[in-house]
Write an enzyme that holds these catalytic residues in place. Structure first.
Site, short mmCIF file in Angstrom:
data_model
loop_
_atom_site.label_atom_id
_atom_site.label_comp_id
_atom_site.label_asym_id
_atom_site.label_seq_id
_atom_site.Cartn_x
_atom_site.Cartn_y
_atom_site.Cartn_z
N LYS A 1 0.83 -1.21 0.12
CA LYS A 1 -0.15 0.07 0.00
C LYS A 1 0.89 1.31 0.08
O LYS A 1 2.04 1.20 0.69
CB LYS A 1 -0.91 -0.08 1.15
CG LYS A 1 -1.96 1.19 1.33
CD LYS A 1 -2.79 0.87 2.31
CE LYS A 1 -3.94 2.04 2.64
NZ LYS A 1 -4.77 1.87 3.80
N SER B 1 -9.26 2.85 2.93
CA SER B 1 -8.20 3.73 2.17
C SER B 1 -7.49 2.66 1.27
O SER B 1 -6.42 3.05 0.55
CB SER B 1 -7.30 4.36 3.18
OG SER B 1 -6.77 3.81 3.98
N SER C 1 -10.51 0.78 6.87
CA SER C 1 -9.86 0.86 5.60
C SER C 1 -9.60 -0.42 4.79
O SER C 1 -9.03 -0.27 3.92
CB SER C 1 -8.64 1.85 5.83
OG SER C 1 -8.85 3.26 5.82
#
Length: 498
Positions: free
Chosen positions: A102, A177, A201
């Site tokens: 990520k 996210s 997220s």
């Protein structure tokens, strides 16, 4: 003959272990899919084809540390298998399997923008602990996945790389996210991927894209434990197509914690315990059914028609599996909204920016950063004190149950362009209504999993959330595997990505 991307990560791992598949073959297969599909999805912000090929070659040269398989597969559907007695192999448990980092996680030599123009062009000079742990487990990173600016939002859209789109309908958001990671896994550009979860997220994008998303207990994953962070909210966890794949990646993310360095708040698990739970999903459990949200004191919380159907179907499936379900209220949540907003303002205020960085921030981030700088110390102390009491109260309320069932999302995935990118208060309201049942689990430090139980009339996934006792990821995996065997969500594929 199944294509490689149709196989689960567990199946790929088995083929790698037996020598029927080489890491280099798997890397090339996924690199070609990224090249073909990423332009339409925005899942990756950077690829590392050269590094992935070199890593795969090095693994092949060294050989698999457990080349002789310790288990076998039983075919239970045309392209689906169940692993029988796979054994626990913590050493290089992810050997040869592709994933991606990520874009909040630094890997030496790769760009890390943190989803922000303020860090465009930044190339990391260090690898964070989670990256080191995944490398030690034998994984092969193919690049970096997209995230909103500083991972601040429950949708993935930023000015440095653009939006991440939902593989089931590219006019819609993939959630956030960890939206880039979710879109990549759902579209079969990766077998699984690590994400992080500070308010939903991992679970939000998993629910939006039809995946299994596990938010571990606070302290479970040393490289993303949340211990020591403000509020203790953000933890690292896996996104995957199946419960077994999620368990496999979570085992690799945990690694071998050093007790001299970590005071884990989560009860310690034996190596292989998560895989054992996923592969042996026996048990009948007492499950609370919760519709209340702590946000309801300040917002009009609702559940759309698709969410109502999936929630009802989840209840029906769980009862059919023999679990005992009982509806409960959520007690003593007044003040939650105010406390959470304090921390939401504090996160961007704490990000160190270089010269000129302020001017490059997105409007919502800039406004929150300015507000966060002026939060009185007494307000911050009050919010943290509230969180400590709330954690204790929630754990006490849930203590009579093995798990708690809630909806995963309040609404179906929102269109790209839906969220207000100028007004932080309106953006916050929109995100609360979208995911009213996720953030309080972070505050309580509990494990939770998003499970894609159904598909709505538009073909979009719709999910439920299961919350576990402190440190009890295995029960969540057992119940999730029972539902997976019954529903067969792992056989769904987004149109156009088969």
């Amino acid at each position: 003959m199944a294509e490689l991307h149709e196989l689960t990560a567990r199946e790929q791992s088995f083929l790698l272990r037996t020598g029927a598949l080489r890491p280099g073959e798997l890397v090339e297969h996924y690199l070609s899919r990224i090249e073909k599909y990423n332009h339409d999805l925005g899942a990756f912000i950077a690829q590392d084809a050269e590094g992935a090929r070199a890593r795969a070659a090095a693994l092949e040269a060294a050989g698999h540390p457990h080349a002789a398989p310790t288990g076998s597969f039983t075919r239970v559907a045309p392209n689906s298998f169940r692993i029988e007695s796979p054994g626990a192999e913590p050493e290089q448990i992810l050997w040869g399997l592709p994933l991606a980092d990520k874009d909040l996680t630094e890997r030496a030599g790769l760009p890390t923008t943190f989803g922000s123009r303020a860090f465009a062009g930044h190339v990391s000079t260090r690898s964070e602990e989670l990256v080191q742990t995944l490398d030690a487990a034998g994984a092969v990173s193919l690049g970096k996945t997209n995230t909103p600016e500083f991972g601040q939002h429950g949708f993935t859209e930023n000015l440095v790389a653009g939006p991440t789109r939902n593989p089931y309908n590219t006019a819609l958001h993939a959630g956030g996210s960890s939206g880039g990671a979710a879109a990549a896994v759902a579209a079969r550009l990766l077998p699984f991927a690590p994400g992080s979860d500070g308010g939903g997220s991992i679970r939000i994008p998993a629910a939006a894209t039809g995946l299994v998303g596990v938010k571990p207990s606070r302290g479970r994953v040393p490289g993303g434990s949340a211990i020591g962070s403000v509020g203790g909210l953000a933890v690292a966890g896996p996104l995957a197509r199946t419960v077994g794949d999620a368990a496999l990646l979570l085992e690799g993310m945990i690694g071998t914690p050093d007790p001299a360095r970590y005071a884990l708040r989560a009860p310690e698990l034996a190596p292989g315990a998560l895989l054992h739970a996923a592969d042996n999903p026996q048990g009948r459990f007492r499950i609370a059914v919760l519709r209340d949200s702590p946000w309801a004191d300040d917002y009009e919380i609702g559940l759309d028609a698709a969410g109502e159907r999936s929630f009802a179907e989840g209840i029906e499936h769980l009862r059919a599996l023999g679990h005992v379900l009982e509806e409960i209220p959520l007690l003593r949540s007044e003040g939650y909204s105010a406390a959470f907003r304090v921390l939401w303002r504090m996160f961007p205020a704490a990000v160190p920016l270089g010269s000129g960085g302020e001017a490059l921030l997105e409007p919502v981030t800039a406004a929150l950063r300015e507000r966060g700088r002026h939060v009185p110390a007494l307000d911050l102390m009050g919010a943290l004190g509230f969180f400590a009491r709330f954690e204790r109260d929630v754990i006490e309320q849930f203590s009579g149950y093995d798990a708690v069932l809630t909806p995963a999302l309040g609404q179906s995935p929102r269109p790209v362009g839906f969220y207000d990118l100028e007004d932080p208060d309106e953006s916050f309201r929109q995100q609360v209504l979208y995911s009213p049942w996720t953030s309080f689990v972070n505050v309580a430090g509990l494990p939770a999993v998003s499970l894609p139980v159904s598909v709505d009339e538009q073909g979009l996934p719709s999910a439920i959330q299961l919350i576990g006792r402190p440190g009890d990821e295995p029960t969540l995996l057992r119940v999730g595997a029972q539902l997976e065997d019954r529903i067969r969500w792992q056989e769904r594929t987004p149109p156009g990505f088969a």
